[in-house]
Scaffold this active site. Structure first.
Site, mmCIF file in Angstrom:
data_model
loop_
_atom_site.group_PDB
_atom_site.id
_atom_site.type_symbol
_atom_site.label_atom_id
_atom_site.label_comp_id
_atom_site.label_asym_id
_atom_site.label_seq_id
_atom_site.Cartn_x
_atom_site.Cartn_y
_atom_site.Cartn_z
ATOM 1 N N ILE B 130 29.358 75.635 62.651
ATOM 2 C CA ILE B 130 28.340 74.838 62.988
ATOM 3 C C ILE B 130 28.097 74.965 64.566
ATOM 4 O O ILE B 130 29.025 74.708 65.435
ATOM 5 C CB ILE B 130 28.510 73.542 62.491
ATOM 6 N N GLU B 172 34.296 71.723 62.989
ATOM 7 C CA GLU B 172 33.906 73.196 63.701
ATOM 8 C C GLU B 172 33.301 74.172 62.804
ATOM 9 O O GLU B 172 32.699 75.317 63.148
ATOM 10 C CB GLU B 172 35.010 73.995 64.750
ATOM 11 N N GLU B 173 33.548 74.233 61.488
ATOM 12 C CA GLU B 173 32.800 74.922 60.657
ATOM 13 C C GLU B 173 31.709 74.580 59.808
ATOM 14 O O GLU B 173 30.726 74.660 60.536
ATOM 15 C CB GLU B 173 34.103 75.317 59.451
ATOM 16 N N MET B 174 31.827 73.946 58.849
ATOM 17 C CA MET B 174 30.271 73.294 58.054
ATOM 18 C C MET B 174 30.171 71.852 58.577
ATOM 19 O O MET B 174 29.088 71.410 58.438
ATOM 20 C CB MET B 174 30.504 73.486 56.713
#
Lengths: 502, 395
Positions: B130, B172-174
């Site tokens: 993201i 940091e991802e979804m």
């Protein structure tokens, strides 16, 4: 000068004589080779039903054809031509090739004539001499030299026989069955191997009998394997003679139920020339028998002499391979049983940690038997007769011999398949056909009920179509041929589809 | 042609009749039943049993299970797969998998990094989360993930349910949170209907729970099976499936010189163990300590789970942080010397199979030829044309 000198005369007559002998041998001296005996297959003696070990309950006969390979021809070409049940006879000569056998029930028999062997020479360029994945592979009477990887390597083949081979410097291993069940390794002579000469890796039910292993890093190694009998072998002048190990980090995690019986384990003092990083590179020179983390190992009636570090070493993984860590491997050697063995003249020149430990005992010699680290339930029959270290926790053995166990091989062959024809049809339908065909819906190909309508009561018609599709329907793409399926699978799936109900 | 059209028209007739019959019998039965929205058939590779569960079926099931690890040679059984999900759970999982509504800003779906058109990976050296966060490792393929017992490059998760909460709830991802995800999904009427259809054992009007979301996605991911490659045809006994170069490559692959098959063990082409092989990081990145961190074990410094090689041709670049662009560079790494790329000052416990096999260029080329035979995408699922959230499927 027309008159010949006497010297020339003598030379001339010698040449004539030699030529005569040569011609004579060529025309009259050739041995008839039509008396090559058929190789004997595994004999199943129904162990457990009867102790009469001479009674053979069953063994496989040769029902196929005999394919002969002579010098100049290729063994691999013969394997390609062979069908299950066939025997490939290889005559003396040099064969520099990698032979791979991805078929079941193929036998390869070298024919030795006048001491001349069929020789596979890897010239230090070719990786492996024999690689097999099939079940029921037999390899006997070959001389195998100068490969980079292995002399004979098996990957998951069951019911194997590897016998009477003479293997010199074939790289990492000499004979290496991996993931195999039920095998016999006997009467092989192996030397100059940089890891284990005979390496039984992640296998079950293997007998290793009557082999001579010398000048290797490890003589015979039973690693992450169960139910193995190592008997009547002569392991001498290796770095380590006989080994039973757990190597951490492998997918099969255990070694147990191993018998070392009636072997000569003598003068295993060779300098260690194992590859850096390999487990055996850590085996100290002068090791007779090494048990690392293996359970239920029985050591019986061996002659263990002249091994300069120790006769028998028993360690846990933390001691033997301290740098490797695998929480799912249990690292202690449990329930080791030491029965009667002849042991003397061991430990004359101990090295490394054993030397240090023995010096704390005011002893400059290594012991006959050395145990260090964890492990429970181990026993010994007559502790008093050996010089030992670390055996304080060993009780008295509850057995005196293992004569009730003539073999570790399975009482009947491991069956090649575990499914019926109907199941095979089902597996093929859902595993392959279902990508394009389903009941009641259009995927890539026509729905299954239409296939049933087209080939109603005609499985052979469907098999023909599978082999050689014709584009019958404009609204669907042409099916790629599925002729890679076995004949058995094709008929099974045709019958399955025709019988299928939604 | 004439015969065909007769069959066709008679089949249409029968089908029409059956449909009328179903409609009619539906009318006479008392209560209203909602029209099924989810697929009631299993995906290919699975058979529907009488309990409405999809059971894995493939040609490897014909080989006897000799060890639970599912490792061996050509004709060896696979490890146990996660199966037994219903077709509805699997289909619901497919919608969720492609739906960007799962991420905090509704821009990233599972398929963003596990794209079916890119071998269920993303073609990047390291994935992007993201707000364009650059992550530390590449996205592993999901093909055959239902067979794996350890997940993530560092093996820190033991189940898919546990694993997917990593990216879902990583900032940091979804970037999502469990509370926000549950609220978002419950606010979408289509999902309430679909979950009620997939999870029949509970009250239809009960709120959707996190474990139902996780189970549905697990069901879908476990259905991604790739076992019909040219290699598989060869393994099951059709030796014409591979050409001479590919067979030579297979023999290099399984020889004890190259030793590829010792860790990338057939039939899954992974033995699912950890290995420290000492690959280089891309420029500027420090050494990734791998499994050392989650397991708090120095001996696992630089260790990663051995990845499966199935569909490997589709998932460049290679290694955990995508150092190698091509398969040729990747296989070259293994013959360039034990520990040759380990940074100075690091004392890694390099795996014993990493040695100096001195493979020739010819052998390396053949290895690449062979790796190309492990490709099979015949059971690729369809990307949903419409998503329950109304968003566009993000891949």
């Amino acid at each position: 000068m027309k008159k010949k000198s006497p010297l020339l005369k003598i030379l001339g007559s010698i040449v004539l004589l030699a030529a005569g002998i040569f011609l004579g041998k060529t025309f009259f001296g050739q041995k008839s080779v039509d008396t090559v005996p058929m190789p004997s297959t595994i004999k199943y003696r129904n162990v457990g039903l009867t102790k009469d070990t001479t009674r053979v309950a069953s063994n496989q006969g040769f029902n196929g054809k005999i394919i002969e390979v002579k010098e100049g021809a290729s063994i691999q070409e013969a394997v390609k031509e062979a069908n299950p049940g066939d025997l490939i006879r290889v005559y003396p000569g040099n064969y520099s090739e990698n032979v791979y056998i991805d078929k079941d029930d193929i036998s390869l028999q070298g024919v030795v004539i006048n001491g001349e062997w069929p020789t596979l020479d890897g010239k230090k360029e070719i990786n492996d001499a024999f690689l097999y994945s099939g079940n029921g592979i037999l390899i006997e009477n070959f001389k195998i030299i100068n490969y980079k990887g292995n002399g004979v390597m098996g990957q998951a083949g069951n019911n194997f026989v590897i016998r009477n081979n003479w293997i010199i410097d074939t790289g990492v291993y000499g004979i290496f069955p991996q993931y195999g069940i039920n095998g016999l390794i006997e009467h092989n002579v192996l030397s100059e191997i940089e890891d284990a000469a005979i390496y039984v890796g992640m296998c079950d039910n293997v007998d290793v009998l009557h082999n001579e292993v010398f000048d290797n890093v490890a003589g015979i190694e039973i690693e992450n394997s169960r139910h193995c009998l190592v008997e009547n072998n002569y392991a001498h002048d290796n770095t380590g003679g006989l080994l039973a190990f757990i190597t951490p980090g492998l997918p099969i995690k255990t070694t147990f139920d191993v018998i070392f019986r009636n072997n000569f384990v003598v003068n295993n003092n060779h300098e260690n020339f194992g590859a850096p990083g390999s487990t055996v590179a850590g085996v100290p020179a002068g090791t007779g028998i090494l048990i690392m983390a293996a359970d239920d190992v029985i050591i019986e009636n061996n002659i263990i002499t002249g091994n300069n570090n120790t006769g028998i070493t028993i360690v846990d993984l933390a001691t033997g391979a301290p740098r490797a860590n695998d929480p799912s491997s249990e690292g202690n050697p449990d329930r080791v049983v030491i029965l009667d063995n002849i042991m003397f003249d061991n430990g004359n020149d101990p090295t490394g940690e054993i030397k240090t430990i023995m010096l704390t005992q005011m002893d400059s010699k290594g012991p006959d038997i050395f145990a260090f680290g964890g492990g429970t339930g181990s026993t010994i029959r007559d502790k008093n007769r050996y010089r030992t270290f670390g055996l304080d926790g060993y009780g008295t053995a509850q057995i005196s011999d293992t004569k009730d166990i003539p073999t570790m091989m399975t009482p009947s062959p491991v069956p090649p398949r575990s499914v019926s024809k109907e199941e095979l049809g089902e597996l093929t339908y859902y595993g392959v056909c279902a990508g394009c065909h389903a009941f009641g819906t259009r995927l890539i190909g026509p729905p299954t009920e239409i296939l049933q309508a087209i080939h109603h009561n005609n499985p052979q018609g469907m098999v023909d179509y599978i082999n050689n599709p014709k584009n019958l329907r404009e609204e669907y793409p042409e099916m790629p041929p599925q002729d890679y399926l076995s004949d058995e699978a094709k008929m099974a799936v045709a019958e399955y589809i025709l019988a299928l109900k939604e | 042609m004439k015969k065909n059209s007769i069959i066709k028209s008679s089949l249409y007739g029968v089908t029409l009749f059956l449909m009328l019959l179903v409609l009619y019998s539906g009318k006479v039965s008392s209560s209203y039943t909602p029209i099924p929205l989810l697929n009631c058939n299993c995906p290919p590779g699975f058979k529907l049993n009488t309990d409405n569960k999809c059971i894995s079926k493939n040609l490897y099931n014909q080989y006897a299970v000799r060890n639970n690890a599912g490792v061996g040679g050509l004709k060896s059984a696979l490890p146990e797969i996660r199966d037994g999900f219903t077709p509805q759970e699997i289909d619901l999982g497919r919608y969720l998998f492609f739906d960007p509504v799962l991420s905090a800003d509704q821009t990233i779906s599972c398929a963003t990094c596990h794209d079916p058109n890119k071998g269920f990976s993303d073609g990047l050296a390291v994935s992007q989360g993201i707000d364009k966060h650059k992550l530390k490792r590449g996205a592993p393929t999901l093909w055959n993930v239902g067979y794996l017992k350890k997940l993530f490059w560092d093996g820190r998760a033991l189940t898919l349910e546990e694993q997917m909460q990593g990216p879902l709830f990583s900032e940091e991802e979804m970037g999502n949170t469990p509370e926000n995800l549950i609220k978002t999904i419950n606010d979408i009427e289509n999902y309430r209907k679909l979950f009620a259809e997939a999870f029949v054992d509970r009250n239809k009007n009960a709120p959707i729970e996190l474990n139902e979301i996780l189970k549905a996605i697990t069901a879908f991911q476990s259905s991604l099976v790739s076992l019909n490659s040219k290699y598989d045809q060869y393994a099951h006994g059709f030796h014409g499936a591979l050409n001479q170069n590919e067979i030579e490559g297979l023999n290099v692959f399984r020889s004890f010189v190259a030793r590829c098959a010792e860790c990338h063990t057939p039939p899954l082409f992974t033995n699912q163990q950890f290995a420290v092989i000492g690959t280089p990081e891309p420029d500027g990145l420090p050494l990734d300590p791998g499994a050392e961190v989650p397991f708090n074990d120095k001996t696992l410094r630089g260790a990663f789970k051995v990845p499966s090689l199935r569909n490997i041709e589709k998932t460049a670049p290679y290694m955990h942080s995508g150092k190698f662009e091509t398969l040729r560079e990747t296989v070259q790494f293994y013959t360039d010397g034990r520990g040759h790329a380990v940074p100075e000052g690091e004392d890694l416990l390099i795996h014993w199979h990493i040695w100096e096999p001195n493979l020739t260029d010819y052998e390396l080329d053949r290895l690449v030829d062979f790796l190309g035979t492990l490709t099979d995408e015949s059971f690729t699922p369809k990307v949903p044309a419409q998503l329950p959230s109304g968003l566009k499927a993000s891949i």
